[in-house]
Design an enzyme around this catalytic site. Structure first.
Site, short mmCIF file in Angstrom:
data_model
loop_
_atom_site.label_atom_id
_atom_site.label_comp_id
_atom_site.label_asym_id
_atom_site.label_seq_id
_atom_site.Cartn_x
_atom_site.Cartn_y
_atom_site.Cartn_z
N ASN A 87 -3.94 -9.43 -6.90
CA ASN A 87 -5.09 -8.96 -6.16
C ASN A 87 -6.37 -9.45 -6.83
OD1 ASN A 87 -4.30 -7.03 -8.21
ND2 ASN A 87 -5.50 -5.42 -7.24
N GLU B 158 -10.38 -8.49 -6.51
CA GLU B 158 -11.37 -7.59 -5.94
C GLU B 158 -12.74 -8.24 -5.83
OE1 GLU B 158 -9.31 -3.44 -7.38
OE2 GLU B 158 -11.12 -4.08 -8.41
N CYS C 65 -1.10 -5.62 4.41
CA CYS C 65 -0.13 -6.54 3.80
C CYS C 65 1.20 -6.49 4.53
CB CYS C 65 0.06 -6.22 2.33
SG CYS C 65 -1.37 -6.72 1.33
N GLU D 72 -0.14 -9.29 -2.44
CA GLU D 72 0.88 -9.71 -1.49
C GLU D 72 0.33 -10.80 -0.56
OE1 GLU D 72 1.40 -5.19 -2.12
OE2 GLU D 72 -0.23 -6.64 -2.08
N CYS E 47 0.07 -2.12 1.16
CA CYS E 47 -0.78 -1.46 2.14
C CYS E 47 -0.38 -1.90 3.55
CB CYS E 47 -2.25 -1.75 1.86
SG CYS E 47 -2.77 -3.45 2.27
N CYS F 215 -5.40 -8.50 -1.40
CA CYS F 215 -4.27 -7.92 -2.12
C CYS F 215 -3.37 -9.02 -2.69
CB CYS F 215 -3.46 -7.04 -1.18
SG CYS F 215 -4.38 -5.67 -0.48
#
Length: 149
Positions: A53, A55, A98, A66, A95, A64
Site C-alpha cells: 500500500n 498512502e 480491492c 492488493e 477492502c 492498497c
C-alpha cells in the site's frame, strides 16, 4: 481460465506467496495509518507479482497493496490470477474496492490471509469474500439485454 488455475496450491507455493507479500509489506509507505499491507499474486502463467500500500495525504489517492500487485501484474501482460496472499499485522481481509478489483482478473482465485508472523488466518475463494460479484460476464449480459430493448 487456464488449466493451470485448476492445479491445487501446494504448501510450497503458499509459503512463497506469503513470503513475497511479507517482503512487499516491508516496503509500504504508510505515514498516516501506520498499517502496512503487502500482497503477492500468483498469475495463471505461474508468475508471482507483489505490491504494497502507498498512502497519500489526500487519502483518496491512496492505493492498497492488493491493487498495486494487480496493476503491476496487468502492466506485465498478465490477465488471469490464480491466488493472492495478503499480509497485514493482524491477518485482515482486503477492502471492498480491492475485492471488486481482483474479481475482474480472477473471480475463482484463492485468497490467503496471513498476519505479520506468516500465520494464515483464512484461506478460500474470492467469491466467498465477494458474493454475487460483478465482473465482465455480468457486464456483457447487461449489454446484450440493452441491445434487445
Amino acid at each position: 481460465m487456464s488449466d493451470n488455475a485448476s492445479v491445487p496450491l501446494t504448501d510450497q507455493i503458499r509459503q512463497r506467496l506469503i513470503e513475497a507479500a511479507a517482503d512487499a509489506r516491508a516496503q509500504a509507505y504508510v505515514p498516516y495509518s501506520h498499517y502496512p499491507v503487502g500482497a503477492a499474486i500468483l498469475t495463471a502463467s505461474g508468475e508471482v507479482v507483489s505490491g504494497c500500500n502507498v498512502e497519500n495525504a489526500t487519502f483518496g489517492a491512496t492505493i492498497c497493496g492488493e491493487r498495486t500487485a494487480a496493476v503491476k501484474a496487468v502492466s506485465q501482460g498478465e490477465r488471469e490470477f490464480r491466488a493472492i496472499a495478503v499480509v497485514t499485522s493482524n491477518g485482515a481481509s482486503p477492502c471492498g474496492i480491492c475485492r471488486q478489483f481482483l474479481y475482474e482478473f480472477g473471480p475463482e482465485m484463492t485468497v490467503i490471509l496471513a498476519d505479520a508472523q506468516g500465520e494464515v488466518s483464512w484461506e478460500g475463494p474470492l467469491s466467498d469474500l465477494l458474493p454475487l460479484g460483478f465482473g465482465p460476464k455480468k457486464l456483457a449480459e447487461g449489454q446484450q439485454e440493452a441491445t434487445r430493448d
